[in-house]
Each structure stands twice: as structure tokens, then as C-alpha cells.
Design a protein around this motif. Structure first.
Motif, PDB file in Angstrom:
ATOM      1  N   ASP A  61       0.820  -1.250   0.084  1.00  0.00           N
ATOM      2  CA  ASP A  61       0.113   0.020  -0.034  1.00  0.00           C
ATOM      3  C   ASP A  61       0.843   1.241  -0.049  1.00  0.00           C
ATOM      4  OD1 ASP A  61      -2.822   1.066   0.276  1.00  0.00           O
ATOM      5  OD2 ASP A  61      -2.228   1.742   2.251  1.00  0.00           O
ATOM      6  N   LEU A  62       1.586   1.336   0.786  1.00  0.00           N
ATOM      7  CA  LEU A  62       2.856   2.542   1.107  1.00  0.00           C
ATOM      8  C   LEU A  62       3.559   2.682  -0.211  1.00  0.00           C
ATOM      9  CD1 LEU A  62       3.837   2.623   4.760  1.00  0.00           C
ATOM     10  CD2 LEU A  62       2.170   4.182   3.604  1.00  0.00           C
ATOM     11  N   GLY A  63       3.955   1.538  -0.478  1.00  0.00           N
ATOM     12  CA  GLY A  63       5.091   1.481  -1.915  1.00  0.00           C
ATOM     13  C   GLY A  63       4.233   2.298  -3.155  1.00  0.00           C
ATOM     14  N   LEU A  64       3.095   1.519  -3.231  1.00  0.00           N
ATOM     15  CA  LEU A  64       2.103   2.125  -4.247  1.00  0.00           C
ATOM     16  C   LEU A  64       1.641   3.607  -4.168  1.00  0.00           C
ATOM     17  CD1 LEU A  64       0.040  -1.070  -5.228  1.00  0.00           C
ATOM     18  CD2 LEU A  64       1.789   0.041  -6.764  1.00  0.00           C
ATOM     19  N   PHE A  65       1.422   3.934  -2.884  1.00  0.00           N
ATOM     20  CA  PHE A  65       0.884   5.313  -2.532  1.00  0.00           C
ATOM     21  C   PHE A  65       1.991   6.293  -2.991  1.00  0.00           C
ATOM     22  CE2 PHE A  65       0.831   8.924   0.192  1.00  0.00           C
ATOM     23  CZ  PHE A  65      -0.314   9.328  -0.232  1.00  0.00           C
ATOM     24  N   TYR A  66       3.041   5.990  -2.368  1.00  0.00           N
ATOM     25  CA  TYR A  66       4.499   6.926  -2.449  1.00  0.00           C
ATOM     26  C   TYR A  66       4.579   7.029  -4.228  1.00  0.00           C
ATOM     27  CZ  TYR A  66       9.155   8.665  -2.625  1.00  0.00           C
ATOM     28  OH  TYR A  66      10.151   9.373  -2.654  1.00  0.00           O
ATOM     29  N   LEU A  67       4.925   5.883  -4.818  1.00  0.00           N
ATOM     30  CA  LEU A  67       5.016   6.053  -6.345  1.00  0.00           C
ATOM     31  C   LEU A  67       3.865   6.700  -6.994  1.00  0.00           C
ATOM     32  CD1 LEU A  67       6.829   4.953  -8.517  1.00  0.00           C
ATOM     33  CD2 LEU A  67       5.265   3.076  -8.925  1.00  0.00           C
ATOM     34  N   LEU A  68       2.765   6.469  -6.970  1.00  0.00           N
ATOM     35  CA  LEU A  68       1.632   7.330  -7.438  1.00  0.00           C
ATOM     36  C   LEU A  68       1.457   8.828  -6.828  1.00  0.00           C
ATOM     37  CD1 LEU A  68      -1.393   4.710  -7.004  1.00  0.00           C
ATOM     38  CD2 LEU A  68      -0.262   5.462  -9.299  1.00  0.00           C
ATOM     39  N   ARG A  69       1.874   9.090  -5.771  1.00  0.00           N
ATOM     40  CA  ARG A  69       1.802  10.291  -5.188  1.00  0.00           C
ATOM     41  C   ARG A  69       3.080  11.196  -5.834  1.00  0.00           C
ATOM     42  NH1 ARG A  69       2.488  14.736  -3.851  1.00  0.00           N
ATOM     43  NH2 ARG A  69       1.862  16.120  -2.476  1.00  0.00           N
ATOM     44  N   LEU A  70       4.118  10.289  -6.107  1.00  0.00           N
ATOM     45  CA  LEU A  70       5.329  10.989  -6.552  1.00  0.00           C
ATOM     46  C   LEU A  70       5.032  11.342  -8.253  1.00  0.00           C
ATOM     47  CD1 LEU A  70       8.301  11.814  -5.865  1.00  0.00           C
ATOM     48  CD2 LEU A  70       8.766   9.441  -6.643  1.00  0.00           C
ATOM     49  N   LEU A  71       4.469  10.531  -8.723  1.00  0.00           N
ATOM     50  CA  LEU A  71       4.273  10.507 -10.032  1.00  0.00           C
ATOM     51  C   LEU A  71       3.066  11.472 -10.634  1.00  0.00           C
ATOM     52  CD1 LEU A  71       4.884   6.822 -11.373  1.00  0.00           C
ATOM     53  CD2 LEU A  71       6.348   8.729 -11.832  1.00  0.00           C
ATOM     54  N   LEU A  72       2.088  11.655  -9.985  1.00  0.00           N
ATOM     55  CA  LEU A  72       0.626  12.129 -10.168  1.00  0.00           C
ATOM     56  C   LEU A  72       0.490  13.449  -9.169  1.00  0.00           C
ATOM     57  CD1 LEU A  72      -1.405   8.961 -10.793  1.00  0.00           C
ATOM     58  CD2 LEU A  72      -0.147   9.989 -12.375  1.00  0.00           C
TER      59      LEU A  72
END
Length: 137
Positions: free
Chosen positions: A21-32
Motif C-alpha cells: 500500500d505505502l509503496g504504491l501510494f508513494y509511487l503514485l503520489r510522486l508521479l501524479l
């Protein structure tokens, strides 16, 4: 020790789900994050939670609660819990990010970790006694 097995397995399942969850959240937040503006935390929370919740359901269904009942019924109940929990997570995350003036992906991720940790205990008991409850015959 036997009484501790299920909470321990639940905790391990939850921790592995948190990594997803945190890994995907961080990646999505960073990219989007720049594109989504004020909606970044909520949209990224939903995206990450969709994937991590499916992973978590399957871990809990098979390993933690060893569900012998209906997979579909357990999944329906799980998502009846997961959807309000997702809404609470997204709303609380957005609220605290705004109140604290957090502007980075790292800061948002830390706030998300704290918010979701607070929802963890209640979720265990709801899953144990309702989602994966076994009827005594």
C-alpha cells in the motif's frame, strides 16, 4: 502461544500489505501529485488501496483466518469493511495533510502510515468476528 498465532499472522499479513500500500501510494503520489493537485492524496490512496486490499483479503482468507466458507461471501464482507475504512483513510489523510501543511510525497506517506495504523486494530476484530467468522455446526 496458540492464542497469539492468529493476531501474529494478521500483523504479518497487515505489514506486508502496508508495504504494498505505502509503496504504491508513494509511487503514485510522486508521479501524479503535481497533476492531481488537491486531490492527490485521495486519488493515490484509492489507487494503492485497491491493489493492497485484494492482496490483503487473499492473505487473510487463506493464511490468517483459514476460511473454509464461501470465498465470495467473505470477499463481499471484506469489502463492506474495506470501503468505509478506505473512505476514513482518505478523508483523515487529506485532513491531516492540510492541517499540518505537508507538501511532499514523503510527508504524505508518513501521515498515511499513522492514519492507517490507527484503523488497524478495529479492522482485526471486525474481520475475525464478522468477515471470516465460521458458523459452529
Amino acid at each position: 502461544m496458540k492464542k497469539l498465532k492468529q493476531p501474529l499472522l494478521y500483523t504479518l499479513s497487515a505489514l506486508s500489505s502496508v508495504v504494498v500500500d505505502l509503496g504504491l501510494f508513494y509511487l503514485l503520489r510522486l508521479l501524479l501529485g503535481g497533476v492531481l493537485g488537491a486531490f492527490a492524496e485521495s486519488v493515490c490512496t484509492v489507487g494503492a488501496r485497491v491493489v493492497s486490499s485484494f492482496y490483503n483479503f487473499n492473505m487473510n482468507n487463506r493464511m490468517v483466518f483459514q476460511n473454509k466458507g464461501s470465498y465470495g461471501k467473505a470477499m463481499l464482507r471484506y469489502y463492506c469493511l474495506a470501503l468505509p475504512q478506505l473512505a476514513a483513510s482518505a478523508l483523515l489523510l487529506t485532513l491531516f495533510v492540510r492541517l499540518l501543511g505537508v507538501t511532499t510525497a514523503q510527508g504524505s506517506t508518513v501521515v498515511k502510515l499513522v492514519v492507517d495504523s490507527c484503523l488497524f486494530v478495529a479492522s482485526f476484530f471486525i474481520q475475525k468476528f464478522w468477515v471470516f467468522a465460521q458458523k459452529n455446526k
